[in-house]
Design a protein around this motif. Structure first.
Motif, mmCIF file in Angstrom:
data_model
loop_
_atom_site.group_PDB
_atom_site.id
_atom_site.type_symbol
_atom_site.label_atom_id
_atom_site.label_comp_id
_atom_site.label_asym_id
_atom_site.label_seq_id
_atom_site.Cartn_x
_atom_site.Cartn_y
_atom_site.Cartn_z
ATOM 1 N N SER A 29 0.946 -1.038 0.281
ATOM 2 C CA SER A 29 0.225 0.021 0.297
ATOM 3 C C SER A 29 0.519 1.152 -0.252
ATOM 4 C CB SER A 29 -0.675 -0.054 1.287
ATOM 5 O OG SER A 29 -1.351 -1.080 1.355
ATOM 6 N N ARG A 30 0.348 2.321 -1.118
ATOM 7 C CA ARG A 30 1.816 3.483 -1.058
ATOM 8 C C ARG A 30 0.472 4.864 -1.663
ATOM 9 N NH1 ARG A 30 6.112 2.763 -4.197
ATOM 10 N NH2 ARG A 30 4.654 1.263 -5.101
ATOM 11 N N ALA A 31 0.832 6.010 -2.240
ATOM 12 C CA ALA A 31 0.285 6.743 -2.378
ATOM 13 C C ALA A 31 -1.650 5.598 -3.071
ATOM 14 C CB ALA A 31 0.981 7.822 -3.180
ATOM 15 N N TYR A 33 -3.380 9.263 -2.918
ATOM 16 C CA TYR A 33 -4.000 10.898 -3.379
ATOM 17 C C TYR A 33 -3.499 11.654 -4.435
ATOM 18 C CZ TYR A 33 -7.416 14.693 -1.936
ATOM 19 O OH TYR A 33 -8.144 15.274 -2.616
ATOM 20 N N GLN A 94 -0.715 3.320 -6.336
ATOM 21 C CA GLN A 94 0.528 4.333 -6.549
ATOM 22 C C GLN A 94 1.081 2.904 -7.505
ATOM 23 O OE1 GLN A 94 3.452 5.694 -4.168
ATOM 24 N NE2 GLN A 94 5.232 5.169 -4.950
ATOM 25 N N SER A 116 21.157 -1.362 -11.100
ATOM 26 C CA SER A 116 21.868 0.043 -10.889
ATOM 27 C C SER A 116 23.003 0.449 -9.317
ATOM 28 C CB SER A 116 22.736 0.573 -12.109
ATOM 29 O OG SER A 116 22.189 -0.020 -13.433
ATOM 30 N N THR A 152 21.118 6.387 -0.218
ATOM 31 C CA THR A 152 22.554 6.358 -0.239
ATOM 32 C C THR A 152 23.297 7.611 -0.733
ATOM 33 O OG1 THR A 152 22.271 3.594 -0.614
ATOM 34 C CG2 THR A 152 24.522 5.268 -1.347
ATOM 35 N N ALA A 275 15.984 14.688 -3.861
ATOM 36 C CA ALA A 275 14.237 15.265 -4.064
ATOM 37 C C ALA A 275 13.715 13.442 -3.419
ATOM 38 C CB ALA A 275 14.505 14.608 -5.740
ATOM 39 N N PRO A 284 1.323 10.121 6.175
ATOM 40 C CA PRO A 284 0.882 9.891 4.872
ATOM 41 C C PRO A 284 -0.491 10.934 4.593
ATOM 42 C CG PRO A 284 0.159 8.208 5.373
ATOM 43 C CD PRO A 284 1.409 8.522 6.843
ATOM 44 N N ARG A 288 1.067 14.300 0.573
ATOM 45 C CA ARG A 288 2.132 15.107 0.691
ATOM 46 C C ARG A 288 3.368 14.364 0.561
ATOM 47 N NH1 ARG A 288 0.771 20.960 2.585
ATOM 48 N NH2 ARG A 288 -0.731 20.553 3.119
HETATM 49 C C1 LIG Z 1 0.346 3.648 3.804
HETATM 50 C C2 LIG Z 1 1.261 5.247 2.521
HETATM 51 C C3 LIG Z 1 0.446 5.267 2.044
HETATM 52 C C4 LIG Z 1 0.879 6.128 0.935
HETATM 53 N N1 LIG Z 1 0.253 7.723 0.620
HETATM 54 C C5 LIG Z 1 0.051 8.383 -0.021
HETATM 55 C C6 LIG Z 1 -0.477 9.647 -0.460
HETATM 56 O O1 LIG Z 1 -1.457 9.152 -0.507
HETATM 57 N N2 LIG Z 1 -0.413 10.855 -2.087
HETATM 58 C C7 LIG Z 1 1.300 10.698 -1.527
HETATM 59 O O2 LIG Z 1 1.770 11.882 -2.102
HETATM 60 N N3 LIG Z 1 1.577 9.860 -0.477
HETATM 61 C C8 LIG Z 1 1.621 9.073 -0.433
HETATM 62 N N4 LIG Z 1 2.882 8.097 0.221
HETATM 63 C C9 LIG Z 1 4.236 8.417 0.076
HETATM 64 C C10 LIG Z 1 4.410 7.874 -1.617
HETATM 65 O O3 LIG Z 1 4.594 6.933 -1.473
HETATM 66 C C11 LIG Z 1 5.987 8.470 -1.197
HETATM 67 O O4 LIG Z 1 6.435 9.093 -0.339
HETATM 68 C C12 LIG Z 1 6.967 7.876 -2.466
HETATM 69 O O5 LIG Z 1 7.172 6.860 -2.835
HETATM 70 C C13 LIG Z 1 8.065 8.308 -2.463
HETATM 71 O O6 LIG Z 1 8.559 8.237 -3.464
HETATM 72 P P1 LIG Z 1 10.962 7.641 -4.437
HETATM 73 O O7 LIG Z 1 10.807 7.882 -5.484
HETATM 74 O O8 LIG Z 1 10.922 9.584 -3.145
HETATM 75 O O9 LIG Z 1 11.087 7.201 -2.864
HETATM 76 P P2 LIG Z 1 10.829 5.431 -3.539
HETATM 77 O O10 LIG Z 1 9.529 4.912 -4.000
HETATM 78 O O11 LIG Z 1 11.103 4.922 -2.261
HETATM 79 O O12 LIG Z 1 12.007 5.213 -4.673
HETATM 80 C C14 LIG Z 1 12.596 5.122 -4.861
HETATM 81 C C15 LIG Z 1 13.637 4.218 -5.787
HETATM 82 O O13 LIG Z 1 15.374 4.505 -5.861
HETATM 83 C C16 LIG Z 1 15.396 3.167 -5.221
HETATM 84 N N5 LIG Z 1 16.658 2.771 -5.001
HETATM 85 C C17 LIG Z 1 17.429 2.984 -3.768
HETATM 86 N N6 LIG Z 1 18.267 2.973 -3.466
HETATM 87 C C18 LIG Z 1 19.192 3.146 -4.530
HETATM 88 C C19 LIG Z 1 20.484 2.779 -4.963
HETATM 89 N N7 LIG Z 1 21.431 2.958 -4.479
HETATM 90 N N8 LIG Z 1 20.603 2.914 -5.930
HETATM 91 C C20 LIG Z 1 19.833 3.407 -6.983
HETATM 92 N N9 LIG Z 1 18.811 3.754 -6.984
HETATM 93 C C21 LIG Z 1 17.790 3.084 -5.502
HETATM 94 C C22 LIG Z 1 14.717 1.656 -4.858
HETATM 95 O O14 LIG Z 1 14.788 1.020 -5.401
HETATM 96 C C23 LIG Z 1 13.553 3.209 -5.943
HETATM 97 O O15 LIG Z 1 12.664 2.869 -7.328
HETATM 98 C C24 LIG Z 1 1.984 7.117 0.810
HETATM 99 C C25 LIG Z 1 3.176 6.358 1.148
HETATM 100 C C26 LIG Z 1 2.831 4.920 2.659
HETATM 101 C C27 LIG Z 1 3.514 4.492 2.965
#
Ligand SMILES: Cc1cc2nc3c(=O)[nH]c(=O)nc-3n(C[C@H](O)[C@H](O)[C@H](O)COP(=O)(O)OP(=O)(O)OC[C@H]3O[C@@H](n4cnc5c(N)ncnc54)[C@H](O)[C@@H]3O)c2cc1C
Length: 392
Positions: A29-31, A33, A94, A116, A152, A275, A284, A288
């Motif tokens: 379960s992730r985003a 909205y 998501q 990678s 990292t 970012a 959540p 945001r």
């Molecule tokens: C229960 C739940 C409900 C949520 N509901 C909402 C919502 O309704 N609306 C909302 O806006 N947000 C919501 N969120 C938050 C949202 O899911 C996250 O903020 C978002 O997925 C973060 O995205 P990101 O790309 O920053 O990180 P991630 O999705 O974690 O992506 C990071 C990527 O980097 C890769 N990676 C990691 N380490 C390395 C490395 N060393 N080298 C190369 N690649 C690497 C990973 O494999 C992954 O693919 C919710 C989260 C949860 C848990």
């Protein structure tokens, strides 16, 4: 993925380094909205992407709130999405959003280097040198670290997370929609305070395309590990949504939410930008997380594009610094907003408890009291302030 699309749209060559394999499992379960502003951003950086999400997502017409088994607020809108080209929000899981983003990357010809994992990052005033776990070496003028909460890249530039963790645990489940239309739960977003059906716990129910997000807040004495079992969750689902939904449970997890941000979003050489969750983790409530990550990504791409095309170092550095100033301010703002929602939900502030009780007792006669109860669990709705250079 948004950073890559937004860089490509600005004429900057880009590649993605991804730690996991192409056939990875992104379940959980992730985003769900997605704010209207996010739809606009995605449409701008890749025409059609925002539209795809609108087509895929749903907009619920009804907001409803109950207090200890009794309805205290309900409002149904004739036109819940508004009159603009894009609705105020859409609700889409998501995994589907990410599928559309992968399609967009393919269309734009942006390559993902799977398997990678970035291991080391060394920046200098001239650029960034990266090593990945497969032994490959990469050189790039700029690097955006969008590698999630365990980043990292964040560690490599010496930035550190600072902040708190929620006291309560939350159990989050995704439930498939059932086929029998007669038995289907109405298309509404429901918050139920101290729901007697689940032992007086707070319950939130939110529809998304072909499913439901059920969020149950643990109370004192709960062991989240016991509640998170399929058997216990099926019982909860049956109590809240009806027997027909119990077999439709497909993801369950328990969380304590971190409320943290990096002490800097850029490196000393102004060549690496953080970012999304690499830069901040938010509870959540108020949705945001992904939404602000997409805003970071677009602004990081804007800064990198200007810096990349710039012929004067000072201008390039300034763009990157402005990115940090803007997005650090936005993260502080978002943390505060999500924190207000969390504090309200955890309910250990006596003034908040009193306000909730008073609103519940007035709600039958005074609609704003019910509306307050309906609105408060999500925190404030406004967007972060715009940060300018301070120039006149
Ligand atoms: C229960 C739940 C409900 C949520 N509901 C909402 C919502 O309704 N609306 C909302 O806006 N947000 C919501 N969120 C938050 C949202 O899911 C996250 O903020 C978002 O997925 C973060 O995205 P990101 O790309 O920053 O990180 P991630 O999705 O974690 O992506 C990071 C990527 O980097 C890769 N990676 C990691 N380490 C390395 C490395 N060393 N080298 C190369 N690649 C690497 C990973 O494999 C992954 O693919 C919710 C989260 C949860 C848990």
């Amino acid at each position: 993925m948004t950073t890559a699309l937004a860089l490509h749209a600005r004429g900057v060559p880009v590649a993605i380094l991804e730690a996991e394999s192409e056939d990875r499992d992104r379940s959980g379960s992730r985003a769900i909205y997605v704010h209207g502003t996010t739809l606009h951003t995605l449409e701008r950086v890749h025409p059609g992407l925002g539209e795809n999400l609108v087509e895929e997502g749903i907009v619920w017409p009804t907001r409803r709130t109950c207090w200890r088994g009794k309805e205290v607020f309900k409002r149904t809108y004739d036109n819940p999405g508004g009159d603009g080209k894009f609705p105020h929000f859409t609700s889409v899981p998501q995994v589907r959003t990410e599928e559309y983003m992968h399609e967009a990357l393919d269309e734009a010809g942006i390559e993902i280097h799977w398997d990678s994992a970035v291991e080391t990052v060394e920046s200098s005033p001239d650029g960034v040198y990266v090593e990945t776990a497969d032994g490959r070496e990469w050189e790039t003028p700029y690097l955006v670290g969008a590698d999630g909460g365990g980043s990292t890249v964040r560690k490599e530039i010496g930035a550190e997370f600072d902040g708190d963790q929620s006291e309560n645990s939350f159990i989050i489940a995704d439930v498939n929609e059932i086929d029998d239309e007669e038995e289907q739960w109405p298309n509404e977003r429901l918050f139920h305070y101290d729901d007697p059906a689940v032992g007086g716990r707070n319950v939130m129910l939110v529809p998304f395309t072909d499913g439901w997000r059920l969020d149950i807040q643990c109370i004192d004495g709960d062991d989240p590990e016991e509640l998170v079992t399929d058997e216990k969750m099926r019982e909860f689902v049956a109590e809240v949504m009806g027997e027909a939904y119990a077999e439709e449970l497909y993801w369950v997890s328990s969380y304590k939410f971190l409320q943290v941000m990096a002490d800097t979003f850029i490196d000393d050489d102004r060549r690496v930008l953080l970012a999304g969750e690499a830069a901040h983790l938010l509870a959540p409530f108020g949705a945001r997380g992904m939404n602000s990550g997409i805003a970071d990504a677009d602004e990081a791409a804007s800064a990198v594009a200007t810096a990349y095309h710039s012929t004067i170092d000072a201008v390039a550095r300034d763009e990157v610094e402005l990115y940090a100033a803007r997005r650090e301010k936005a993260a502080e703002y978002n943390l505060n907003a999500a924190g207000q929602a969390l504090e309200y939900l955890q309910g250990d502030n006596p003034a908040t408890v009193l306000r909730k009780e008073a609103a519940a007792s007035l709600a039958d006669y005074f609609e704003p009291a019910g509306e307050y109860l309906d609105d408060a669990p999500y925190g404030p709705h406004d967007a972060p302030p715009i940060v300018s250079t301070g120039n006149y």
